[in-house]
Design an enzyme around this catalytic site. Sequence first.
Site, PDB file in Angstrom:
ATOM      1  N   GLU A 239       0.837  -1.208   0.000  1.00 44.71           N
ATOM      2  CA  GLU A 239       0.000   0.000   0.000  1.00 44.71           C
ATOM      3  C   GLU A 239       0.871   1.257   0.000  1.00 44.71           C
ATOM      4  OE1 GLU A 239      -2.559   1.734  -0.125  1.00 44.71           O
ATOM      5  OE2 GLU A 239      -4.376   0.513   0.106  1.00 44.71           O
TER       6      GLU A 239
ATOM      7  N   GLU B 118     -14.256  -4.169   9.014  1.00 43.62           N
ATOM      8  CA  GLU B 118     -14.777  -3.223   8.032  1.00 43.62           C
ATOM      9  C   GLU B 118     -16.213  -2.804   8.323  1.00 43.62           C
ATOM     10  OE1 GLU B 118     -14.040  -4.502   4.023  1.00 43.62           O
ATOM     11  OE2 GLU B 118     -11.970  -5.086   4.458  1.00 43.62           O
TER      12      GLU B 118
ATOM     13  N   ASP C 152      -9.674   2.230  -4.232  1.00 40.59           N
ATOM     14  CA  ASP C 152      -8.761   2.093  -3.090  1.00 40.59           C
ATOM     15  C   ASP C 152      -7.936   3.380  -2.994  1.00 40.59           C
ATOM     16  OD1 ASP C 152      -6.918   1.149  -1.136  1.00 40.59           O
ATOM     17  OD2 ASP C 152      -7.148  -0.901  -1.828  1.00 40.59           O
TER      18      ASP C 152
END
Length: 284
Positions: free
Chosen positions: A17, A118, A195
């Site tokens: 990421e 989440e 994302d």
Amino acid sequence: MTNGFDVAVRAEATLGEGPTWDAAAGRLLWIDILGSRVHTYDPATGRRTVRRTGQHVGAVKPRAGGGLVLNLRDGIGLLDPDGAFRWLHREVVPGRRANDAAVAPDGSLWAGTMRYDEAPCGGTLSRVTGDGTVRVLLDDVAVSNGTGWSPDGRLMYYVDSPTRRVDVFDVGEADGRITGRRRLVTIEDGAGFPDGLCVDADGCVWVALWDGGAVRRYTPSGELDREIRLPVPRVTACAFGGPGLRDLYITTARVGLTSPHPLAGSLLVVPEAGTGFPQPAFAG
């Protein structure tokens, strides 16, 4: 080059990421969230480093005075140039971790969080100044993700991934507050989830598509302008770096894949993809 991209770093990051160009050091920073690692890569020499963080890390950014700022599971941490670590802001919330973050034009860190499960409204987006002052900007987020500003600093783009939307806000000139939230684009069913993102010098928004195997470029009016297809499904984030900020670096993940592609978890690069613009370092 294969299908327009090169492999910058062949790796097996669980959840690669947050690529960020560190202009002062001439290197790319990126992370493995679930691997609890901060990576650096110098494209001029090929030199790489890896540092373990001791807990899940959502983002890493350069600091104006040297060193790094980390968005960690338990808060915001600082790495000094000599490698010493200290907390700038510590806030332990069981079941929650850090996620993506970005540095605003004023040098503040806009840091996202999310619950491991989440859950809706379990995450936040907060503004953290160099002295450690924290102001929660959004408190109803599921998966706080890509955040970026237009070249003139007047617009802020933001992703809460389960909504499938890239939203845009107006940014106050005096206090940096965000207002007027509205949809820039909705990612259609079957194309994955938005994302991480970055903004180029033309004001276009590049969005990585988790489970979509692609990075897309949208104009400021929300029109799809370009799509870069990749062989890995879990594309996580993108950023411009290298000489002239013309190369697009892309992180990927292998978490949750039963038969991951050999490049899943690697750092990819699309040479001469466009032109970015200089990003500020954290003022702390």
